[in-house]
Design a protein around this motif. Structure first.
Motif, PDB file in Angstrom:
ATOM      1  N   PRO A 223      39.111  34.591  33.920  1.00  6.56           N
ATOM      2  CA  PRO A 223      40.468  34.253  34.390  1.00  6.56           C
ATOM      3  C   PRO A 223      41.313  35.494  34.677  1.00  6.56           C
ATOM      4  O   PRO A 223      42.047  35.539  35.674  1.00  6.56           O
ATOM      5  CB  PRO A 223      41.046  33.433  33.230  1.00  6.56           C
ATOM      6  CG  PRO A 223      39.847  32.841  32.549  1.00  6.56           C
ATOM      7  CD  PRO A 223      38.800  33.908  32.634  1.00  6.56           C
ATOM      8  N   GLY A 224      41.215  36.513  33.811  1.00  8.33           N
ATOM      9  CA  GLY A 224      41.968  37.740  34.034  1.00  8.33           C
ATOM     10  C   GLY A 224      41.508  38.484  35.276  1.00  8.33           C
ATOM     11  O   GLY A 224      42.326  39.089  35.993  1.00  8.33           O
ATOM     12  N   PHE A 225      40.213  38.433  35.545  1.00  7.03           N
ATOM     13  CA  PHE A 225      39.675  39.045  36.760  1.00  7.03           C
ATOM     14  C   PHE A 225      40.300  38.404  37.995  1.00  7.03           C
ATOM     15  O   PHE A 225      40.827  39.088  38.876  1.00  7.03           O
ATOM     16  CB  PHE A 225      38.149  38.895  36.787  1.00  7.03           C
ATOM     17  CG  PHE A 225      37.516  39.213  38.115  1.00  7.03           C
ATOM     18  CD1 PHE A 225      37.195  40.513  38.453  1.00  7.03           C
ATOM     19  CD2 PHE A 225      37.241  38.199  39.042  1.00  7.03           C
ATOM     20  CE1 PHE A 225      36.611  40.804  39.685  1.00  7.03           C
ATOM     21  CE2 PHE A 225      36.653  38.476  40.255  1.00  7.03           C
ATOM     22  CZ  PHE A 225      36.340  39.789  40.583  1.00  7.03           C
ATOM     23  N   PHE A 226      40.250  37.078  38.062  1.00  3.96           N
ATOM     24  CA  PHE A 226      40.786  36.388  39.232  1.00  3.96           C
ATOM     25  C   PHE A 226      42.298  36.569  39.351  1.00  3.96           C
ATOM     26  O   PHE A 226      42.825  36.724  40.463  1.00  3.96           O
ATOM     27  CB  PHE A 226      40.434  34.900  39.181  1.00  3.96           C
ATOM     28  CG  PHE A 226      39.058  34.583  39.684  1.00  3.96           C
ATOM     29  CD1 PHE A 226      38.706  34.846  40.993  1.00  3.96           C
ATOM     30  CD2 PHE A 226      38.096  34.030  38.839  1.00  3.96           C
ATOM     31  CE1 PHE A 226      37.439  34.560  41.473  1.00  3.96           C
ATOM     32  CE2 PHE A 226      36.824  33.741  39.302  1.00  3.96           C
ATOM     33  CZ  PHE A 226      36.489  34.007  40.622  1.00  3.96           C
TER      34      PHE A 226
ATOM     35  N   ALA B  83      33.295  41.193  34.000  1.00  2.87           N
ATOM     36  CA  ALA B  83      34.238  40.160  33.554  1.00  2.87           C
ATOM     37  C   ALA B  83      33.506  38.969  32.952  1.00  2.87           C
ATOM     38  O   ALA B  83      33.958  38.380  31.963  1.00  2.87           O
ATOM     39  CB  ALA B  83      35.118  39.722  34.727  1.00  2.87           C
ATOM     40  N   VAL B  84      32.357  38.617  33.550  1.00  6.06           N
ATOM     41  CA  VAL B  84      31.548  37.524  32.996  1.00  6.06           C
ATOM     42  C   VAL B  84      31.036  37.911  31.608  1.00  6.06           C
ATOM     43  O   VAL B  84      31.149  37.148  30.642  1.00  6.06           O
ATOM     44  CB  VAL B  84      30.369  37.194  33.933  1.00  6.06           C
ATOM     45  CG1 VAL B  84      29.389  36.241  33.256  1.00  6.06           C
ATOM     46  CG2 VAL B  84      30.883  36.587  35.233  1.00  6.06           C
ATOM     47  N   ARG B  85      30.477  39.084  31.488  1.00  3.10           N
ATOM     48  CA  ARG B  85      29.891  39.536  30.221  1.00  3.10           C
ATOM     49  C   ARG B  85      30.941  39.636  29.122  1.00  3.10           C
ATOM     50  O   ARG B  85      30.673  39.344  27.947  1.00  3.10           O
ATOM     51  CB  ARG B  85      29.216  40.890  30.428  1.00  3.10           C
ATOM     52  CG  ARG B  85      28.457  41.425  29.227  1.00  3.10           C
ATOM     53  CD  ARG B  85      27.648  42.648  29.615  1.00  3.10           C
ATOM     54  NE  ARG B  85      26.852  43.147  28.502  1.00  3.10           N
ATOM     55  CZ  ARG B  85      27.257  44.101  27.667  1.00  3.10           C
ATOM     56  NH1 ARG B  85      28.447  44.658  27.834  1.00  3.10           N
ATOM     57  NH2 ARG B  85      26.475  44.491  26.691  1.00  3.10           N
ATOM     58  N   LEU B  86      32.165  40.044  29.481  1.00  2.00           N
ATOM     59  CA  LEU B  86      33.231  40.233  28.498  1.00  2.00           C
ATOM     60  C   LEU B  86      34.110  38.999  28.333  1.00  2.00           C
ATOM     61  O   LEU B  86      35.120  39.043  27.629  1.00  2.00           O
ATOM     62  CB  LEU B  86      34.097  41.429  28.918  1.00  2.00           C
ATOM     63  CG  LEU B  86      33.367  42.780  28.982  1.00  2.00           C
ATOM     64  CD1 LEU B  86      34.254  43.832  29.640  1.00  2.00           C
ATOM     65  CD2 LEU B  86      32.931  43.232  27.591  1.00  2.00           C
ATOM     66  N   ASP B  87      33.745  37.903  29.010  1.00  2.00           N
ATOM     67  CA  ASP B  87      34.489  36.647  28.940  1.00  2.00           C
ATOM     68  C   ASP B  87      35.939  36.835  29.410  1.00  2.00           C
ATOM     69  O   ASP B  87      36.891  36.396  28.752  1.00  2.00           O
ATOM     70  CB  ASP B  87      34.465  36.084  27.515  1.00  2.00           C
ATOM     71  CG  ASP B  87      34.877  34.610  27.471  1.00  2.00           C
ATOM     72  OD1 ASP B  87      34.803  33.941  28.524  1.00  2.00           O
ATOM     73  OD2 ASP B  87      35.293  34.140  26.398  1.00  2.00           O
TER      74      ASP B  87
END
Length: 274
Positions: free
Chosen positions: A103-106, A96-100
């Motif tokens: 927010p969607g992850f959380f 999620a960090v790498r793909l920016d």
């Protein structure tokens, strides 16, 4: 065939000869189990036999995204009923960090009912600032945060000075436990050499340098690693990446109910000791 309702139980001391195991919720001797994709029925069976001995379930790597939503929701809800913290794998947050897509992850973590997350940088390079922000943001959402130290690349070792500094900063930001990376194979990463054997010198160095040892979790997927850490650090050591089929086996070793750790038993004086 009729079944008989049993009213008797095993003698309490025989259930825990060590006399040290806490009931849940525990702050000593936590066990984190890695779920690499078992189905709902197997998951329910695991909890019916071993739920009392599990403190954290991690859906390994990025597997959380591959379940049908009703299935993963059901598994999470069932684990919570057993008093277990449920987290997605740290690799998923790294993606999620790498793909920016943080927010969607959380958003999905909260919607599915996860009660914690793992913040790691085993595959990517995570800045200290972003690591701090992820820990603090997750805490502000009511999630329990476990962080992880170490790279997943085969042959990677622990920089003890950097590890001590990272752990202190993670705790200061609100991390519950800091985990020492070992991958699910337990070989050639972190504390363990290419054969899966504990690097005793590295362990001794960590024990001398890192504060708050009771807030460290050690990934130890192999039985001999678990035995080694229990003998070195005691039955209250936090252990992670435990395979589904090894939960009760590990618990017997914590309690002195297996020959490998028989010496943990608090044996009363008796004629058999004369």
């Amino acid at each position: 065939m009729q079944t008989t309702t049993l009213t008797s139980t095993w003698p309490q001391t025989l259930c825990d000869p060590s006399g040290r195991r806490q009931a849940k919720p525990r702050n000593k001797g936590c066990t984190m189990v890695i779920d690499k994709g078992i189905g709902q029925h197997a998951f329910a069976d695991m909890l019916s036999t071993s739920g009392e001995y599990i403190d954290i379930v991690k859906f390994g790597f990025g597997t959380s995204t591959l379940y049908p939503l009703p299935v993963i929701q059901s598994k999470i809800a069932l684990a919570i009923k057993h008093g277990i913290t449920v987290i997605p794998g740290g690799t998923l947050l790294e993606a999620a960090v790498r793909l920016d897509l943080i927010p969607g992850f959380f958003r999905q973590v909260l919607e599915l009912g996860f009660t914690g997350i793992e913040v790691s940088d085993g595959t990517i390079n995570l800045s200290r600032t972003l690591r701090n922000d992820l820990i603090r943001d997750a805490k502000s959402m009511g999630l329990t945060v476990y962080t992880e130290y170490g790279k997943k690349l085969f042959g990677s070792r622990i920089d003890v000075t950097d590890f001590a500094r990272t752990a202190e900063q993670d705790w200061a930001c609100g991390a519950e436990l800091v985990t020492v990376e070992a991958r699910e194979s337990g070989k050639g990463v972190g504390l363990f050499d290419e054969h899966g054997e504990c690097r005793e010198g590295d362990l001794s160095h960590i024990l001398r340098v890192v504060p708050n040892l009771d807030r460290l979790m050690w990934e130890a997927p192999l039985k001999e690693q678990q035995v080694s850490l229990i003998k070195s650090l005691g039955p209250d050591v936090h252990l992670g990446n435990i395979p589904v089929n090894d939960i009760i086996t590990l618990e017997t070793m914590r309690r002195g109910l297996r020959s490998d750790t028989f010496e943990l038993q608090q044996v009363p004086y008796s004629e058999y000791m004369i």
